[in-house]
Write a protein that holds these residues in place. Sequence first.
Motif, PDB file in Angstrom:
ATOM      1  N   PRO A 173       0.813  -1.224   0.000  1.00 13.40           N
ATOM      2  CA  PRO A 173       0.000   0.000   0.000  1.00 13.40           C
ATOM      3  C   PRO A 173       0.845   1.272   0.000  1.00 13.40           C
ATOM      4  CG  PRO A 173      -0.900  -1.607   1.530  1.00 13.40           C
ATOM      5  CD  PRO A 173       0.402  -2.172   1.058  1.00 13.40           C
ATOM      6  N   ILE A 174       1.940   1.273   0.763  1.00 11.46           N
ATOM      7  CA  ILE A 174       2.763   2.472   0.811  1.00 11.46           C
ATOM      8  C   ILE A 174       3.424   2.734  -0.529  1.00 11.46           C
ATOM      9  CG2 ILE A 174       4.779   1.197   1.643  1.00 11.46           C
ATOM     10  CD1 ILE A 174       3.749   4.839   2.452  1.00 11.46           C
ATOM     11  N   ASN A 175       3.803   1.686  -1.245  1.00 13.77           N
ATOM     12  CA  ASN A 175       4.381   1.866  -2.582  1.00 13.77           C
ATOM     13  C   ASN A 175       3.343   2.407  -3.560  1.00 13.77           C
ATOM     14  OD1 ASN A 175       6.755   0.892  -1.570  1.00 13.77           O
ATOM     15  ND2 ASN A 175       6.644  -1.111  -2.567  1.00 13.77           N
ATOM     16  N   ARG A 181       1.428   7.825  -6.545  1.00 11.14           N
ATOM     17  CA  ARG A 181       0.416   8.865  -6.760  1.00 11.14           C
ATOM     18  C   ARG A 181       0.888  10.254  -6.369  1.00 11.14           C
ATOM     19  NH1 ARG A 181      -4.101   6.359  -3.239  1.00 11.14           N
ATOM     20  NH2 ARG A 181      -4.736   8.543  -3.214  1.00 11.14           N
ATOM     21  N   LEU A 182       2.116  10.371  -5.892  1.00  8.16           N
ATOM     22  CA  LEU A 182       2.620  11.693  -5.528  1.00  8.16           C
ATOM     23  C   LEU A 182       2.753  12.554  -6.774  1.00  8.16           C
ATOM     24  CD1 LEU A 182       5.410  10.831  -2.922  1.00  8.16           C
ATOM     25  CD2 LEU A 182       3.083  11.631  -2.480  1.00  8.16           C
ATOM     26  N   VAL A 193      17.296  18.119  -5.438  1.00  6.81           N
ATOM     27  CA  VAL A 193      16.152  18.607  -6.215  1.00  6.81           C
ATOM     28  C   VAL A 193      14.901  17.826  -5.804  1.00  6.81           C
ATOM     29  CG1 VAL A 193      15.214  19.010  -8.521  1.00  6.81           C
ATOM     30  CG2 VAL A 193      17.688  19.165  -8.128  1.00  6.81           C
ATOM     31  N   PRO A 194      13.945  18.442  -5.096  1.00  7.53           N
ATOM     32  CA  PRO A 194      12.767  17.708  -4.624  1.00  7.53           C
ATOM     33  C   PRO A 194      11.967  17.025  -5.727  1.00  7.53           C
ATOM     34  CG  PRO A 194      12.948  19.801  -3.485  1.00  7.53           C
ATOM     35  CD  PRO A 194      13.991  19.816  -4.567  1.00  7.53           C
ATOM     36  N   ARG A 195      11.807  17.662  -6.886  1.00  5.43           N
ATOM     37  CA  ARG A 195      11.014  17.030  -7.948  1.00  5.43           C
ATOM     38  C   ARG A 195      11.698  15.774  -8.467  1.00  5.43           C
ATOM     39  NH1 ARG A 195       9.427  20.906 -12.609  1.00  5.43           N
ATOM     40  NH2 ARG A 195       8.381  21.891 -10.841  1.00  5.43           N
ATOM     41  N   ASP A 196      13.040  15.808  -8.581  1.00  6.16           N
ATOM     42  CA  ASP A 196      13.757  14.605  -8.983  1.00  6.16           C
ATOM     43  C   ASP A 196      13.587  13.516  -7.933  1.00  6.16           C
ATOM     44  OD1 ASP A 196      14.577  15.773 -11.313  1.00  6.16           O
ATOM     45  OD2 ASP A 196      16.587  16.284 -10.603  1.00  6.16           O
ATOM     46  N   ALA A 197      13.598  13.909  -6.663  1.00  6.55           N
ATOM     47  CA  ALA A 197      13.427  12.932  -5.588  1.00  6.55           C
ATOM     48  C   ALA A 197      12.071  12.243  -5.675  1.00  6.55           C
ATOM     49  CB  ALA A 197      13.592  13.622  -4.234  1.00  6.55           C
ATOM     50  N   ILE A 198      11.011  13.009  -5.928  1.00  3.29           N
ATOM     51  CA  ILE A 198       9.671  12.424  -6.007  1.00  3.29           C
ATOM     52  C   ILE A 198       9.556  11.503  -7.211  1.00  3.29           C
ATOM     53  CG2 ILE A 198       7.240  12.991  -6.368  1.00  3.29           C
ATOM     54  CD1 ILE A 198       7.647  15.451  -4.658  1.00  3.29           C
TER      55      ILE A 198
END
Length: 524
Positions: free
Chosen positions: A3-5, A10-11, A360-365
């Motif tokens: 579920p966590i994956n 969906r982020l 870079v937060p967007r790369d991380a997400i």
Amino acid sequence: MRPINTILLRLAKRAETYNQQHIINSFVDVGPLFTLLSNPDNQILFGRRGTGKTHVLGYLANEVQRDGVIAIQLDMRTIGSTGGIYSDPRLTLPERATRLLVDTLCAIHDRILTEGLEKAEEYDLSALGPLLDNFIDAATNVVVEGTVEVQESKSATSTSADGIKGNIGASANGLQSSLDFTIENKNQAAEERRTKREGTECLRVRFGAVGREFEKLVTALPQSQLWIVFDEWSEIPLDLQPYLADLLRRTVLPVRGVTVKIAAIEQRCRFRIPDEAVGHIGIEIGADAAASINLDEFLVFDNNPDLAKQFFRELLHRHVKALVSATKEMEVKESASEFINDLFTQRPAFEEFVRSAEGVPRDAINIIGVAAQKALDHAISVPDVRAAARTWYTRAKQQAVSTKPLAQDLLNWIVDEVIQHRQARAFLLGSEVKDDLVDFLYDARVLHIIRQGVSAQDIPGRRFNVYALDYGCYVDLINTSRAPQGLFEVDVEGKSGFVDVPYTDFRSIRRAILELSPFYAKRL
């Protein structure tokens, strides 16, 4: 799939796709960033795509509104029209910039009006309405440039008639008389004046008039303050940016009570250009706007590993918690550390993830989403992170670089020189070097500046910037004999070796300096 994956897949990757409450709940402050932005000085916030400019300014605007001050956030991608934004050979640059300024002022007017209507109980609309009308009238003043022809014609008529009529007669019953008296006088005059204008209607912004009406409007707002956030400034055409900045400097910035924050990409903006007549056109950073803030300086792993790990631990935890709170589909642990322990197989996996994000937060997400997809029913492991970083680098960054063949050649040459020949993952470039290809690679996030102003005792008077290659450039070489041994090789206290933290001063950094002249000589 765990579920966590599933939640990680969906982020969303962009802040504007979230509602305001999610932005508030998922915001993570880093160092003194929010404190620096909270002061009322006009500021420019620099940062490459994905570093979180929209998110932090959205959170800032919300905090300002909580204090009872109106804060409006303008997305410059949606401001303007084809006549102002795009090149039109019939219009000069100042005319296009004036149109864009008027569109911007109209957007400010509309946002304040909307705020007043939505919170009518807090505002005196009978007083605010006329001030808004006067402001928009001053901002949209139109004049006609061309010839003026005046035609005049006059006509006059006069008619007069005087008459006296008398009639005396006798009747059988006696004397009877009658008298009719008529006087007639008519005068008529007509005058006609016609003005004929031939020319082109042009917008003319009178700085004094707009400033006066704007100041009256701001004075009538709660606490006599207004915060304006210009997001996506770099989406404005480069040739228009200094002109729009100059017009804002003359109309908006001088108004007492107005605070302006601008989010921009440093390699894609031009706030000031020289001009022989007036000295310069645009905003002078440090004078018209306070010293800029650069988000790229805060989250690089090699600068401060502990700070970077703390930020990305909170980032994942708060984003997932904010997303789950809306659906109630699963329970998320309150502790960020416990959440990370459940998400990754071991601590090195999380550290590898933080390093792969390169601040870079967007790369991380994006990387964590791909890693969750590869992990499926299991916790995310180091191989999952490396495979995800490789996939994201190929899918996004490599595709962007390949659109510019010469930049691709330079990147290949740097990788060959730095990783293969020096077994390093970073290099030093003179601070005085201005190279468009290097700026393009930095903007594409395949190069990262992790320290500025590095010096060496054996090279007096010269300073260098430390550039690191993106994790995706060498992820395939990890655990091989060609893997980088550290940032770069230097002599420190008489000993040669690789360093992992870029100090500000070294005894010798000659082995780490990269000169671009061999690359261009080879191309020629």
